[in-house]
Design a protein around this motif. Structure first.
Motif, PDB file in Angstrom:
ATOM      1  N   UNK A  39       0.841  -1.197   0.000  1.00  0.00           N
ATOM      2  CA  UNK A  39       0.000   0.000   0.000  1.00  0.00           C
ATOM      3  C   UNK A  39       0.881   1.253   0.000  1.00  0.00           C
ATOM      4  N   UNK A  40       1.994   1.196   0.734  1.00  0.00           N
ATOM      5  CA  UNK A  40       2.921   2.324   0.780  1.00  0.00           C
ATOM      6  C   UNK A  40       3.497   2.645  -0.584  1.00  0.00           C
ATOM      7  N   UNK A  41       3.873   1.620  -1.336  1.00  0.00           N
ATOM      8  CA  UNK A  41       4.383   1.830  -2.698  1.00  0.00           C
ATOM      9  C   UNK A  41       3.301   2.503  -3.543  1.00  0.00           C
ATOM     10  N   UNK A  67      12.501  -0.548  -1.135  1.00  0.00           N
ATOM     11  CA  UNK A  67      13.403   0.393  -1.803  1.00  0.00           C
ATOM     12  C   UNK A  67      13.562   0.018  -3.271  1.00  0.00           C
ATOM     13  N   UNK A  68      13.724  -1.249  -3.549  1.00  0.00           N
ATOM     14  CA  UNK A  68      13.861  -1.692  -4.943  1.00  0.00           C
ATOM     15  C   UNK A  68      12.612  -1.357  -5.757  1.00  0.00           C
ATOM     16  N   UNK A  69      11.446  -1.510  -5.164  1.00  0.00           N
ATOM     17  CA  UNK A  69      10.208  -1.169  -5.868  1.00  0.00           C
ATOM     18  C   UNK A  69      10.155   0.324  -6.168  1.00  0.00           C
ATOM     19  N   UNK A  70      10.581   1.149  -5.225  1.00  0.00           N
ATOM     20  CA  UNK A  70      10.584   2.596  -5.458  1.00  0.00           C
ATOM     21  C   UNK A  70      11.607   3.005  -6.501  1.00  0.00           C
ATOM     22  N   UNK A  71      12.753   2.336  -6.550  1.00  0.00           N
ATOM     23  CA  UNK A  71      13.801   2.680  -7.509  1.00  0.00           C
ATOM     24  C   UNK A  71      13.385   2.397  -8.949  1.00  0.00           C
ATOM     25  N   UNK A  72      12.405   1.565  -9.137  1.00  0.00           N
ATOM     26  CA  UNK A  72      11.921   1.258 -10.488  1.00  0.00           C
ATOM     27  C   UNK A  72      11.195   2.445 -11.115  1.00  0.00           C
ATOM     28  N   UNK A  73      10.765   3.391 -10.284  1.00  0.00           N
ATOM     29  CA  UNK A  73       9.979   4.531 -10.772  1.00  0.00           C
ATOM     30  C   UNK A  73      10.790   5.807 -10.600  1.00  0.00           C
ATOM     31  N   UNK A  74      11.036   6.488 -11.680  1.00  0.00           N
ATOM     32  CA  UNK A  74      11.898   7.677 -11.640  1.00  0.00           C
ATOM     33  C   UNK A  74      11.360   8.764 -10.714  1.00  0.00           C
ATOM     34  N   UNK A  79      13.213   9.954  -3.230  1.00  0.00           N
ATOM     35  CA  UNK A  79      12.561  10.226  -1.953  1.00  0.00           C
ATOM     36  C   UNK A  79      13.373   9.570  -0.831  1.00  0.00           C
ATOM     37  N   UNK A  80      13.822  10.365   0.158  1.00  0.00           N
ATOM     38  CA  UNK A  80      14.600   9.777   1.250  1.00  0.00           C
ATOM     39  C   UNK A  80      13.724   8.888   2.132  1.00  0.00           C
ATOM     40  N   UNK A  81      14.313   7.769   2.581  1.00  0.00           N
ATOM     41  CA  UNK A  81      13.600   6.808   3.409  1.00  0.00           C
ATOM     42  C   UNK A  81      14.334   6.659   4.733  1.00  0.00           C
ATOM     43  N   UNK A  82      13.592   6.821   5.813  1.00  0.00           N
ATOM     44  CA  UNK A  82      14.122   6.588   7.154  1.00  0.00           C
ATOM     45  C   UNK A  82      13.532   5.301   7.707  1.00  0.00           C
ATOM     46  N   UNK A  83      14.369   4.456   8.279  1.00  0.00           N
ATOM     47  CA  UNK A  83      13.899   3.265   8.972  1.00  0.00           C
ATOM     48  C   UNK A  83      13.522   3.635  10.394  1.00  0.00           C
ATOM     49  N   UNK A  84      12.523   2.986  10.918  1.00  0.00           N
ATOM     50  CA  UNK A  84      12.244   3.070  12.349  1.00  0.00           C
ATOM     51  C   UNK A  84      12.208   1.636  12.850  1.00  0.00           C
ATOM     52  N   UNK A  85      13.157   1.310  13.729  1.00  0.00           N
ATOM     53  CA  UNK A  85      13.356  -0.073  14.126  1.00  0.00           C
ATOM     54  C   UNK A  85      14.059  -0.165  15.475  1.00  0.00           C
TER      55      UNK A  85
END
Length: 129
Positions: A39-41, A67-74, A79-85
């Motif tokens: 859903x996030x993608x 991340x790989x799914x997002x990299x497929x779309x220019x 978009x910067x991604x922060x992990x929360x863990x």
């Protein structure tokens, strides 16, 4: 000045609500909520947020796949991604960057200081709050 927007991907409803309140009320940002990576993608393709905050313990798939799914779309590639863990301390800044993350936030987190932590990791000035 336009308000920054954050896509929040967190599968646990109670934590998602605390994060949402912290980011929107204390940070002043527009927050789009998602409870799953897929859903996030999809939401990312619609909303084009300024940043993504991703719970690394989602049960359905791995954060690196996201991340790989997002990299497929220019349009979403930058978009910067922060992990929360709870495992944020396991990684150095260099390791996080090599994996495609802008940084990591440790769980448990302090809701009142979370927006400042997000701003620092993303290089946003106080004017971006």
């Amino acid at each position: 000045m336009s308000t920054k927007s954050i896509l929040l991907i967190e599968h646990e409803a109670s934590i998602r609500e605390v994060l949402h309140t912290s980011l929107s009320e204390f940070g002043g940002w527009r927050v789009t909520l998602s409870d799953s990576i897929q859903e996030g993608v999809n939401l990312c393709m619609i909303t084009y947020p300024d940043a993504i905050l991703l719970d690394a313990s989602t049960s359905e798939t791995d954060a690196l796949i996201f991340i790989e799914q997002l990299k497929r779309h220019s349009m979403t590639r930058s978009i910067p991604i922060l992990l929360i863990t709870a495992r944020a301390s396991w990684f150095t800044s260099n390791q996080l960057q090599q994996m495609g993350f802008a940084g990591a936030i440790t769980k448990p987190f302090n809701p009142s200081t979370l927006p400042a932590q997000v701003s620092r990791l993303l290089g946003w000035s106080n004017g971006d709050l």
